[in-house]
Motif scaffolding. Structure first.
Motif, PDB file in Angstrom:
ATOM      1  N   LEU A 451     -67.392 -17.648  16.897  1.00 27.90           N
ATOM      2  CA  LEU A 451     -67.861 -18.343  15.699  1.00 27.90           C
ATOM      3  C   LEU A 451     -68.068 -19.838  15.916  1.00 27.90           C
ATOM      4  O   LEU A 451     -69.019 -20.423  15.377  1.00 27.90           O
ATOM      5  N   HIS A 452     -67.197 -20.457  16.714  1.00 31.45           N
ATOM      6  CA  HIS A 452     -67.119 -21.918  16.686  1.00 31.45           C
ATOM      7  C   HIS A 452     -67.374 -22.633  18.014  1.00 31.45           C
ATOM      8  O   HIS A 452     -67.649 -23.835  18.008  1.00 31.45           O
ATOM      9  N   THR A 453     -67.256 -21.949  19.152  1.00 33.15           N
ATOM     10  CA  THR A 453     -67.455 -22.656  20.417  1.00 33.15           C
ATOM     11  C   THR A 453     -68.914 -22.567  20.859  1.00 33.15           C
ATOM     12  O   THR A 453     -69.627 -21.607  20.523  1.00 33.15           O
ATOM     13  N   ARG A 454     -69.329 -23.555  21.623  1.00 31.28           N
ATOM     14  CA  ARG A 454     -70.718 -23.579  22.111  1.00 31.28           C
ATOM     15  C   ARG A 454     -71.008 -22.354  22.970  1.00 31.28           C
ATOM     16  O   ARG A 454     -72.063 -21.716  22.838  1.00 31.28           O
ATOM     17  N   LYS A 455     -70.071 -22.029  23.838  1.00 29.66           N
ATOM     18  CA  LYS A 455     -70.256 -20.866  24.713  1.00 29.66           C
ATOM     19  C   LYS A 455     -70.327 -19.574  23.907  1.00 29.66           C
ATOM     20  O   LYS A 455     -71.160 -18.692  24.156  1.00 29.66           O
ATOM     21  N   GLY A 456     -69.422 -19.448  22.915  1.00 26.43           N
ATOM     22  CA  GLY A 456     -69.380 -18.236  22.107  1.00 26.43           C
ATOM     23  C   GLY A 456     -70.640 -18.022  21.303  1.00 26.43           C
ATOM     24  O   GLY A 456     -71.137 -16.885  21.172  1.00 26.43           O
ATOM     25  N   LYS A 457     -71.182 -19.095  20.752  1.00 23.26           N
ATOM     26  CA  LYS A 457     -72.391 -18.986  19.935  1.00 23.26           C
ATOM     27  C   LYS A 457     -73.599 -18.540  20.752  1.00 23.26           C
ATOM     28  O   LYS A 457     -74.562 -18.020  20.205  1.00 23.26           O
ATOM     29  N   LYS A 458     -73.550 -18.763  22.072  1.00 19.79           N
ATOM     30  CA  LYS A 458     -74.663 -18.384  22.938  1.00 19.79           C
ATOM     31  C   LYS A 458     -74.486 -16.996  23.555  1.00 19.79           C
ATOM     32  O   LYS A 458     -75.359 -16.525  24.292  1.00 19.79           O
ATOM     33  N   GLN A 459     -73.363 -16.340  23.278  1.00 22.50           N
ATOM     34  CA  GLN A 459     -73.088 -15.062  23.940  1.00 22.50           C
ATOM     35  C   GLN A 459     -74.070 -13.983  23.481  1.00 22.50           C
ATOM     36  O   GLN A 459     -74.406 -13.891  22.295  1.00 22.50           O
ATOM     37  N   ASP A 460     -74.501 -13.168  24.417  1.00 21.36           N
ATOM     38  CA  ASP A 460     -75.359 -12.033  24.087  1.00 21.36           C
ATOM     39  C   ASP A 460     -74.597 -11.053  23.189  1.00 21.36           C
ATOM     40  O   ASP A 460     -73.369 -10.873  23.333  1.00 21.36           O
ATOM     41  N   ARG A 462     -73.707 -11.227  20.207  1.00 19.87           N
ATOM     42  CA  ARG A 462     -72.625 -11.919  19.481  1.00 19.87           C
ATOM     43  C   ARG A 462     -72.298 -11.211  18.167  1.00 19.87           C
ATOM     44  O   ARG A 462     -71.132 -11.018  17.824  1.00 19.87           O
ATOM     45  N   MET A 463     -73.334 -10.842  17.394  1.00 18.94           N
ATOM     46  CA  MET A 463     -73.106 -10.200  16.104  1.00 18.94           C
ATOM     47  C   MET A 463     -72.427  -8.837  16.263  1.00 18.94           C
ATOM     48  O   MET A 463     -71.528  -8.481  15.498  1.00 18.94           O
ATOM     49  N   GLU A 464     -72.873  -8.085  17.266  1.00 16.15           N
ATOM     50  CA  GLU A 464     -72.249  -6.784  17.513  1.00 16.15           C
ATOM     51  C   GLU A 464     -70.769  -6.942  17.859  1.00 16.15           C
ATOM     52  O   GLU A 464     -69.921  -6.163  17.404  1.00 16.15           O
ATOM     53  N   SER A 465     -70.446  -7.971  18.647  1.00 23.53           N
ATOM     54  CA  SER A 465     -69.051  -8.223  19.016  1.00 23.53           C
ATOM     55  C   SER A 465     -68.228  -8.591  17.778  1.00 23.53           C
ATOM     56  O   SER A 465     -67.117  -8.082  17.581  1.00 23.53           O
ATOM     57  N   LEU A 466     -68.769  -9.469  16.958  1.00 29.57           N
ATOM     58  CA  LEU A 466     -68.050  -9.887  15.754  1.00 29.57           C
ATOM     59  C   LEU A 466     -67.787  -8.709  14.825  1.00 29.57           C
ATOM     60  O   LEU A 466     -66.687  -8.547  14.283  1.00 29.57           O
ATOM     61  N   ALA A 467     -68.816  -7.875  14.653  1.00 31.75           N
ATOM     62  CA  ALA A 467     -68.660  -6.721  13.753  1.00 31.75           C
ATOM     63  C   ALA A 467     -67.599  -5.756  14.276  1.00 31.75           C
ATOM     64  O   ALA A 467     -66.775  -5.244  13.508  1.00 31.75           O
ATOM     65  N   ALA A 468     -67.605  -5.500  15.570  1.00 28.64           N
ATOM     66  CA  ALA A 468     -66.628  -4.572  16.149  1.00 28.64           C
ATOM     67  C   ALA A 468     -65.218  -5.128  16.085  1.00 28.64           C
ATOM     68  O   ALA A 468     -64.260  -4.401  15.788  1.00 28.64           O
ATOM     69  N   LEU A 469     -65.054  -6.408  16.353  1.00 29.05           N
ATOM     70  CA  LEU A 469     -63.732  -7.038  16.297  1.00 29.05           C
ATOM     71  C   LEU A 469     -63.193  -7.064  14.871  1.00 29.05           C
ATOM     72  O   LEU A 469     -62.007  -6.766  14.629  1.00 29.05           O
ATOM     73  N   GLU A 470     -64.041  -7.418  13.922  1.00 26.52           N
ATOM     74  CA  GLU A 470     -63.598  -7.449  12.521  1.00 26.52           C
ATOM     75  C   GLU A 470     -63.179  -6.061  12.063  1.00 26.52           C
ATOM     76  O   GLU A 470     -62.190  -5.895  11.350  1.00 26.52           O
ATOM     77  N   ARG A 471     -63.905  -5.069  12.528  1.00 27.43           N
ATOM     78  CA  ARG A 471     -63.601  -3.698  12.110  1.00 27.43           C
ATOM     79  C   ARG A 471     -62.246  -3.236  12.643  1.00 27.43           C
ATOM     80  O   ARG A 471     -61.450  -2.651  11.904  1.00 27.43           O
ATOM     81  N   ILE A 472     -61.964  -3.481  13.915  1.00 29.06           N
ATOM     82  CA  ILE A 472     -60.678  -3.029  14.467  1.00 29.06           C
ATOM     83  C   ILE A 472     -59.510  -3.737  13.799  1.00 29.06           C
ATOM     84  O   ILE A 472     -58.488  -3.134  13.485  1.00 29.06           O
ATOM     85  N   ILE A 473     -59.668  -5.040  13.538  1.00 29.20           N
ATOM     86  CA  ILE A 473     -58.584  -5.773  12.874  1.00 29.20           C
ATOM     87  C   ILE A 473     -58.391  -5.264  11.449  1.00 29.20           C
ATOM     88  O   ILE A 473     -57.262  -5.073  10.982  1.00 29.20           O
ATOM     89  N   ARG A 474     -59.499  -5.032  10.763  1.00 25.73           N
ATOM     90  CA  ARG A 474     -59.420  -4.531   9.389  1.00 25.73           C
ATOM     91  C   ARG A 474     -58.702  -3.182   9.343  1.00 25.73           C
ATOM     92  O   ARG A 474     -57.871  -2.930   8.460  1.00 25.73           O
TER      93      ARG A 474
END
Length: 567
Positions: A451-460, A462-474
């Motif tokens: 969400l917040h680092t320059r490297k992270g924002k450029k990751q391929d 990115r949205m798929e990773s965020l969605a999967a991570l949010e889902r497992i935590i939820r």
């Protein structure tokens, strides 16, 4: 008196979907209860083996990826693999509150502990019949009612409702059944008759006592020898008893007390017989789990075992599970000692989910020492979790993401798999919630990096990773009972609680931020630093960004220093 009826069969057949036995958070299911409703008429408690009840075995496919659940059994004094008497079906009885006052956080720990077990068993694919009673006939209730000039049953019912409200705020799921003592007099009287008929009890002037010397196995749960037992802890000293450790099954009526008809005259039940009768009425004499606080091992649960076995030789409970105390200055928190904090007192200043997190950050069998600093740390931790997920949710809401496993980058997939494995292994190792709560830091950190680092924002991807991570935590938070209905709503509530603890309004905080901004503009850095420090001292942290300055709750500086000193 009410007509006594036959014992009702608690279990009925059910089939589970093929996936429920696999510990995979991506296949989490919620299940409806399969048990028949209790008949409106009262039930005679028959001596019946659960295994003899004529209901077919449910069809539950085995899975190579299933994880065995290990639970510490107080009876065997060791961890054992959990195997229900009927595959896929679990009967669990937990001793409820004696409802004469508001519940304290020692009670909260009991019911959060067994709520976690209830949720995890359901997550593993089990259908659980969870019975948690209310004691609404008791010496303490009568004494309190006399003080207030109120009917004891009416007073108790009022506090039962207060307790239910507390449990809802703490995200404890409602049990399958919540029996009350006053509604089970026929079953209690019938059980006492069975115990008398089997030669394990005797009557004295309208009272009925259990004869502990007639039960050689008395003490096997607590490890106490019979000669070590003393009257006390709700076991009244009475010279009429054959042995000081004998305990009352039935008490003759006293003037001004609620009473019921019985073969021994007007009276009311002793404390221990209630749970034996209610658990047998709703689960049978043989079921899987009996739980409660560690203080109930002796005499309450010891006496329950003796009574139930005296009434029915086939009585058998597989796992006795007990949680540790909440302490204050290393002394057990209790109403009798007067060193307790009610749940209402605590959640007046701290969010209920912060209290739940605090109670789960220690293993359920370990003691927890209550302190403001620990509640502040838990509150800060829960704010961080929900703020991260809220930020993630906001970003995802601006993008349409279809989650596909083959599109998640290897680093994200490894993070998710590691967390999932830790969750399964730790929860199945006697509910080690502290390990799970510590492990959640890795996927949260990964989300923040994306969400917040320059490297992270450029990751391929990115949205798929965020969605999967949010889902497992939820999904994990749901199993732990820590999933709010809305991230933004609970964050707002956490901020309101922080302001209340700081004795400030949000307008006052915003005014301080304006003062600090003006001081920085004028290069009055000492003044701006003083504003930041003054707010930090009361638990308000300022966050500077390109968009301006905002605030969030934090552990007050003095308590941070206190924590550092303690460690």
């Amino acid at each position: 008196m009410a007509t006594l009826l036959k014992f009702y069969r608690p279990f009925s057949p059910i089939r589970f979907p093929n996936s429920v036995r696999t510990i995979r958070l991506t296949t989490h299911h919620s299940h409806t209860l399969f048990f028949k409703p209790k008949p409106k008429k009262s039930s005679l408690i028959r001596c019946t083996r659960l295994s003899s009840l004529s209901s077919p075995q449910p069809s539950v496919p085995s899975s190579s990826s299933s994880t065995e659940l290990w639970l510490y059994n107080t009876m065997s004094k060791k961890k054992q693999v959990f195997k229900p008497k009927v595959e896929g079906l679990v009967g669990m009885y937990v001793c409820g509150v004696t409802a004469y006052d508001l519940s304290h956080i020692g009670h909260a720990r009991v019911y959060v502990t067994f709520d976690v077990l209830y949720r995890y068993l359901r997550h593993l694919g089990c259908e659980v019949r969870y019975v948690r009673n209310f004691t609404d006939v008791d010496d303490k209730i009568i004494a309190r009612a006399n003080e207030l000039g109120e009917d004891p049953i009416s007073l108790s019912r009022r506090y039962c409702e207060e307790f239910r409200q507390d449990m809802t705020l703490l995200h404890c799921l409602p049990p399958s059944v919540e029996p009350r003592v006053s509604d089970h007099m026929p079953q209690i009287i019938d059980m006492i008759k069975q115990i008398l008929d089997n030669g394990y009890a005797y009557g004295v002037d309208g009272d009925v006592y259990f004869d502990v010397y007639k039960f050689p196995e008395y003490g096997r749960l607590s490890g106490r020898k019979l000669e070590d037992n003393r009257a006390g802890e709700r076991v009244a000293v009475d010279s009429r008893k054959k042995n000081p450790a004998d305990f009352a099954l039935w008490k003759a009526a006293k003037e001004g007390e609620p009473c019921w008809e019985s073969p021994w005259g007007l009276g009311r039940p002793g404390w221990h017989i209630e749970c034996s009768a209610m658990s047998a009425a709703h689960l049978g004499y043989s079921f899987d789990i009996h739980g409660g606080g560690m203080d109930l091992v002796f005499p309450h649960h010891e006496n329950e075992i003796a009574q139930s076995c005296a009434a029915c030789k086939q009585s058998n409970i597989s796992y006795w599970i007990h949680n540790g105390f909440v302490t204050v200055d290393s002394e057990k928190m209790s109403k009798s000692l007067g060193n307790f904090f009610t749940i209402r007192q605590v959640i007046d200043l701290y969010h209920p989910l912060a209290l739940r997190l605090f109670l789960m950050e220690s293993h359920y069998r370990s003691p927890i020492n209550y302190s403001d600093v620990q509640l502040e740390i838990a509150s800060d931790r829960i704010f961080y979790i929900y703020q991260t997920l809220h930020d993630c949710e906001n970003v995802l809401s601006q993008n349409e993401v279809a989650i596909r496993a083959d599109l998640i980058p290897p680093d994200t997939a490894n993070c998710i798999n590691d967390f999932q494995n830790i969750f399964g292994a730790s929860m199945s190792d006697d509910l080690h919630t502290p390990v799970v709560l510590a492990a959640i830091s890795d996927p949260l950190k990964t989300i923040n990096d994306l969400l917040h680092t320059r490297k992270g924002k450029k990751q391929d991807l990115r949205m798929e990773s965020l969605a999967a991570l949010e889902r497992i935590i939820r999904n994990v938070l749901t199993v732990l009972g820590l999933m709010p209905t809305s991230y933004s709503e609970v964050l707002q509530q956490l901020m309101e609680k922080a302001l209340k603890r700081a004795k400030l309004t949000e307008d006052q905080v915003l005014k301080k931020i304006e003062e600090r901004t003006a001081a920085r503009r004028n290069k009055e850095y000492e003044k701006s630093d003083a504003v930041r420090k003054d707010l930090a001292a009361v638990g308000i942290a300022l966050m500077d960004s390109a968009e301006g300055t905002t605030w969030r709750p934090a552990v007050p500086l003095a308590l941070q220093e206190q924590q550092v000193t303690a460690t």
